[in-house]
Design an enzyme around this catalytic site. Structure first.
Site, PDB file in Angstrom:
ATOM      1  N   ARG A 105       0.835  -1.214   0.000  1.00 50.23           N
ATOM      2  CA  ARG A 105       0.000   0.000   0.000  1.00 50.23           C
ATOM      3  C   ARG A 105       0.868   1.262   0.000  1.00 50.23           C
ATOM      4  NH1 ARG A 105      -1.970   1.990   4.374  1.00 50.23           N
ATOM      5  NH2 ARG A 105      -2.227   0.005   5.455  1.00 50.23           N
ATOM      6  N   TYR A 130     -17.143  15.119 -16.562  1.00 48.06           N
ATOM      7  CA  TYR A 130     -17.518  13.710 -16.448  1.00 48.06           C
ATOM      8  C   TYR A 130     -18.574  13.583 -15.332  1.00 48.06           C
ATOM      9  CZ  TYR A 130     -17.223   8.843 -15.087  1.00 48.06           C
ATOM     10  OH  TYR A 130     -17.541   7.554 -14.749  1.00 48.06           O
ATOM     11  N   ASP A 140      -8.673  17.685 -16.361  1.00 45.74           N
ATOM     12  CA  ASP A 140      -8.895  16.289 -16.724  1.00 45.74           C
ATOM     13  C   ASP A 140      -8.552  16.147 -18.204  1.00 45.74           C
ATOM     14  OD1 ASP A 140      -9.995  13.811 -17.498  1.00 45.74           O
ATOM     15  OD2 ASP A 140     -11.452  13.880 -15.855  1.00 45.74           O
ATOM     16  N   LYS A 161      -9.407   4.573 -19.810  1.00 45.62           N
ATOM     17  CA  LYS A 161      -9.814   4.929 -21.175  1.00 45.62           C
ATOM     18  C   LYS A 161      -8.643   4.734 -22.145  1.00 45.62           C
ATOM     19  CE  LYS A 161     -13.397   5.959 -18.718  1.00 45.62           C
ATOM     20  NZ  LYS A 161     -13.731   7.288 -18.252  1.00 45.62           N
TER      21      LYS A 161
HETATM   22  C1  LIG Z   1     -14.174   7.810 -17.027  1.00 47.29           C
HETATM   23  C2  LIG Z   1     -13.771   9.179 -16.674  1.00 47.29           C
HETATM   24  C3  LIG Z   1     -13.415   9.503 -15.349  1.00 47.29           C
HETATM   25  C4  LIG Z   1     -13.498   8.501 -14.225  1.00 47.29           C
HETATM   26  O1  LIG Z   1     -12.567   7.468 -14.393  1.00 47.29           O
HETATM   27  P1  LIG Z   1     -12.773   5.978 -13.793  1.00 47.29           P
HETATM   28  O2  LIG Z   1     -11.511   5.300 -14.183  1.00 47.29           O
HETATM   29  O3  LIG Z   1     -14.001   5.423 -14.418  1.00 47.29           O
HETATM   30  O4  LIG Z   1     -12.942   6.120 -12.316  1.00 47.29           O
HETATM   31  C5  LIG Z   1     -12.983  10.796 -15.088  1.00 47.29           C
HETATM   32  N1  LIG Z   1     -12.916  11.721 -16.053  1.00 47.29           N
HETATM   33  C6  LIG Z   1     -13.258  11.441 -17.334  1.00 47.29           C
HETATM   34  C7  LIG Z   1     -13.178  12.520 -18.373  1.00 47.29           C
HETATM   35  C8  LIG Z   1     -13.702  10.167 -17.689  1.00 47.29           C
HETATM   36  O5  LIG Z   1     -14.061   9.913 -18.953  1.00 47.29           O
END
Ligand SMILES: *Cc1c(COP(=O)(O)O)cnc(C)c1O
Length: 392
Positions: free
Chosen positions: A61, A116, A181, A206
């Site tokens: 951890r 998101y 982001d 993603k």
């Molecule tokens: C999917 C997504 C998230 C969240 O990510 P997870 O891996 O599903 O927790 C945050 N920001 C954007 C732009 C996303 O597409």
């Protein structure tokens, strides 16, 4: 090693030659022998203080070498000192909110919509004790208060591909840290830190992973920002599993190639969709003319697009054969979803509409398949949904 393809392939692999291996080892240890307990204690203390390295991981951890390789590779692509990986994108968002607000005593967040759905919901509910003011990109300065701890934005935004000038928001934010982001653009097309962003966040789930088989998140930032994030990660346990770290690291090697191929198809599909009788409005960077950030801050148009169908969005999605109806994005296969029904459901239709996300908007994540196959699938589904007969 200046070329981005070279860096994507070789980043984070500096120690492999010394180890005498070709593929990065997946270190699954949960604990590490510390024969000298005093030295182990010193290492534990260093991790607890947020150090990037120490003489032993001590416990999984606190640190994992496989995950650390991915972090170094990602930081190199983003042009930041360090990367800090988390169990998911939302765990990464949570950690940044905790570091910028809870750890500093700030309470207030300024956020630009759309975001998101999960991020929007986390901020809107105030679950972490923060209070959020939602603004348009030119209203950030006016919304900053003495207790503002963080400014949050996405560009291109999920799900409607809105573009924001990062440097302009950073200027408005003044001394307040800015979280960008960068999930949609990936480090291939945009490096927010170069425009002043404090925290650059990815849902690694993603494009970084790229194959729909790993959940993870990462924050790229300066060294002094990374320490508190690591401290939080140790205490909240929001760690990325080593197998996830391995898969995300492996994904980076092909990220430039996947992005180039998907972007090429997305641009073609956007052009064709814009002329389709079953489509009323296509959102894709640059499709409706130049944008100040395009070609500068954002070096490409990307592989995400959104459109409104003239027919029922549910019919369009249901009639697709090749394209998978599913949330998530950035995979080698093409995915489509209806944000108002799924990813952005908890934001609410009125709020979505007010932030430029029409209730019937469909979001398409273009993969690396042959573009003609994708077009045939979209074309027939759109024609059926629009009430036209499909012949042949
Ligand atoms: C999917 C997504 C998230 C969240 O990510 P997870 O891996 O599903 O927790 C945050 N920001 C954007 C732009 C996303 O597409």
């Amino acid at each position: 090693m200046n070329g981005v393809r070279t860096r994507a392939v070789h980043g984070g692999r500096e120690d492999l030659g010394r180890l005498g291996v070709h593929a990065p080892p997946i270190d699954l240890s949960t604990t590490y022998p510390v024969p000298d307990q005093a030295e182990g204690g010193a290492a534990l203390g260093a991790w607890a203080d947020g150090a990037a390295d120490a003489s032993s991981p001590v416990y999984a951890r606190l640190h994992n070498p496989t995950v650390a390789r991915f972090e170094r590779a990602l930081a190199e692509l983003e042009g930041t000192d360090e990367g800090v990986a988390f169990a998911s994108g939302m765990a990464a968002v949570t950690a940044v909110l905790q570091a910028a607000c809870l750890m500093t005593g700030a309470k207030h967040v300024v956020a630009v919509r759309p975001l998101y759905g999960g991020t929007d919901h986390l901020l809107a509910t105030g679950l972490l004790g923060t209070e959020t003011t939602y603004v348009r990109p030119d209203e950030v300065a006016a919304a900053i208060r003495p207790d503002t701890g963080l400014v949050v934005l996405e560009t291109p935004a999920n799900p409607n591909l809105d573009l924001i000038d990062i440097a302009d928001v950073v200027r408005q934010a003044g001394a307040v840290p800015v979280l960008v982001d960068n999930t949609f653009a990936t480090p291939m097309l945009q490096n927010p830190a170069a425009h002043g962003a404090t925290y650059v966040l990815h849902s690694g789930t993603k494009y970084l992973g790229g194959h729909g088989d790993v959940l993870g998140g990462v924050v790229a930032c300066a060294g002094e920002r990374a320490g508190p994030l690591r401290q939080l990660r140790i205490l909240t346990g929001a760690v990325l599993h080593p197998l996830g770290g391995y898969l995300l690291h492996r994904g980076l090697a092909t990220l430039p190639l996947r992005m180039e191929a998907s972007q090429c198809s997305a641009a073609e599909l956007a052009r064709r969709l814009a002329e389709h009788s079953g489509v009323s409005n296509v959102r894709y960077p640059g499709l409706h003319g130049a944008h100040p950030v395009l070609g500068g801050q954002l070096r490409g148009t990307g592989a995400m697009l959104a459109f409104e169908a003239t027919g029922d969005p549910n019919t369009v999605v249901g009639k697709l054969g090749l394209i998978t109806p599913a949330v998530s994005l950035g995979s080698v296969d093409t995915l489509i979803e209806h944000p108002a029904a799924l990813t952005h459901r908890l934001v609410g239709e009125e709020t979505l509409a007010a932030s430029g996300v029409p209730v019937n908007l469909l979001r398409l994540s273009v993969g690396v398949e042959d573009v003609e196959d994708l077009w045939d699938d979209l074309d027939q589904a759109l024609r059926v949904a629009a009430g036209e007969r499909v012949d042949g």
